[in-house]
Design a protein around this motif. Sequence first.
Motif, short mmCIF file in Angstrom:
data_model
loop_
_atom_site.label_atom_id
_atom_site.label_comp_id
_atom_site.label_asym_id
_atom_site.label_seq_id
_atom_site.Cartn_x
_atom_site.Cartn_y
_atom_site.Cartn_z
N GLN A 34 0.83 -1.20 0.00
CA GLN A 34 0.00 0.00 0.00
C GLN A 34 0.87 1.25 0.00
O GLN A 34 0.44 2.31 -0.50
CB GLN A 34 -0.92 0.00 1.23
N VAL A 35 2.07 1.16 0.52
CA VAL A 35 2.97 2.31 0.55
C VAL A 35 3.32 2.74 -0.87
O VAL A 35 3.38 3.94 -1.17
CB VAL A 35 4.25 1.97 1.34
N ALA A 36 3.54 1.78 -1.76
CA ALA A 36 3.85 2.12 -3.15
C ALA A 36 2.73 2.94 -3.77
O ALA A 36 2.96 3.96 -4.43
CB ALA A 36 4.10 0.85 -3.96
N ASP A 37 1.49 2.49 -3.57
CA ASP A 37 0.35 3.23 -4.10
C ASP A 37 0.27 4.63 -3.50
O ASP A 37 0.02 5.61 -4.21
CB ASP A 37 -0.96 2.48 -3.78
N GLU A 38 0.50 4.72 -2.19
CA GLU A 38 0.40 6.02 -1.53
C GLU A 38 1.47 6.98 -2.05
O GLU A 38 1.22 8.19 -2.18
CB GLU A 38 0.53 5.85 -0.02
#
Length: 364
Positions: free
Chosen positions: A203-207
Motif C-alpha cells: 500500500q505504501v507504493a500506491d500512496e
Amino acid sequence: MPTMPASARGEDSATPVAAVSSTMRLLLAAALLPRDQAAEAWRSWLAAVDFEDLEDGATALLGLVARNLPELHAGDAIDGRVRGVQRQTWAGNQVLWSAVRPLVDRLGTVAGPPLLLPPTALVPAFDGAWGARPWHRIELALHAEAVAGVRSALASTGWPVDHLTPRLLAWTRAGLVGRWQATDAAGNWVSIRWQLLRGIGSQVADEQLRGAALSTTVGSARVHLLHPADALVERLWNAPDDLGPGWIVEVVALARRLEVAQPELGVDPNAGPARFASRARSLGLSGVLRERLDVVADVLDDPAVSSARAALDRTRRGAVEALWSLPGPVAGVGRTWAGHAAGQGLVGGARSVLRVRRAVAQVR
C-alpha cells in the motif's frame, strides 16, 4: 494474496517481445515519428497493406497518423477514410466521456477528485486531441477506504452495482481486490482501480504515487493525474500480455512527457528521466521496466524512450529487485515478498505480507 505479475519474469521466462508485425511497425512510425520519417513510413505502409483488409489494431492508429501527417497524400478515398476514423474516434470518446462525467463529478464530491489513468489521461500528451486514439473505457483510481462512497456514486449515476456485494466491498477495503468494472445499458465501460500497480501488495507504493499526483482539468472535470515519471512506471509495469501497439503508443507518449516543460503541473523536464529512474529503483522494478523499454525501443527508435532507458542504467540494483528475481523454487515467495516490499523495504514488506494474511482470515 497479491503477488508480482506472472508476466514480469518467471524462472523460465524469456525476454519479452512485442506482438507487432512489420507493417504495424511502419504504421506506428507514421503515427509517432517526426514528420519526414513518418511520411516515409506512411508511404511504405500504404504500399504493403490492403486498406480494405487491415490487421487488428491498425484502424485505431489512423487518428494518430492523421494528427501527425496533416497532408496524407494517399488519394481522396483513403484520405477520406482516415479523416473519417479520426472524426469517429473523437465522437466515440466524447460519448464515453459524457456517460462517465457525472460519475467523475460525483466521485469528486464523495471521495475527492479521482485519479484519471490512460488512455483518457493521455489527452494532454496529444495536445488535447480527443480524436487521437479510441479510449474504449474510462479508467479511474481511488483509495480503497472510499469503497462505500464509490459504490454509492456508481448507483446514483446510473451504473449497475448488483455485482458489488458486501463481501466484495470487504475484500476491496482489505486491499485484496485490484479493480471494479461496470458497464451501463449503452455499453459504456468504466473501470475503478484500487491498486495502481497490478500485483503489487504494498500500500505504501500506491500512496507514494498518489501523493505525487497532480491536480488538473480534463474535459472540464477536476481530476488528478499521475506525475509523468510515475505514469510511465505505471504503464510499463501494467503492460498487457501482448505488449501491443496501443501500449507502445502510451509508453512513447509518456516518455516524451518527461522531457516537456509543464510549469502549470510543476514538472521540470531536466529532472524527468532521473525522477522516473529513482521511482523505479525505490519500488524495486528497474529490471522489468528496463526490459519493457527495450521492447518499445526495438519497435520504434525514439529519443525519449532511449533517455528513460539510459536513466535506468544509471541506477544500482536494490535489495527489493534482487528479491523478486530469485530463481527456482523460491521464486514465488520472492515475488510476493518483493511486491509487498515495494517502496517500503524488506522489513516493511514482511509486515505487509502478514497484514494481508490477517485480512484474508478476517474476511473469509
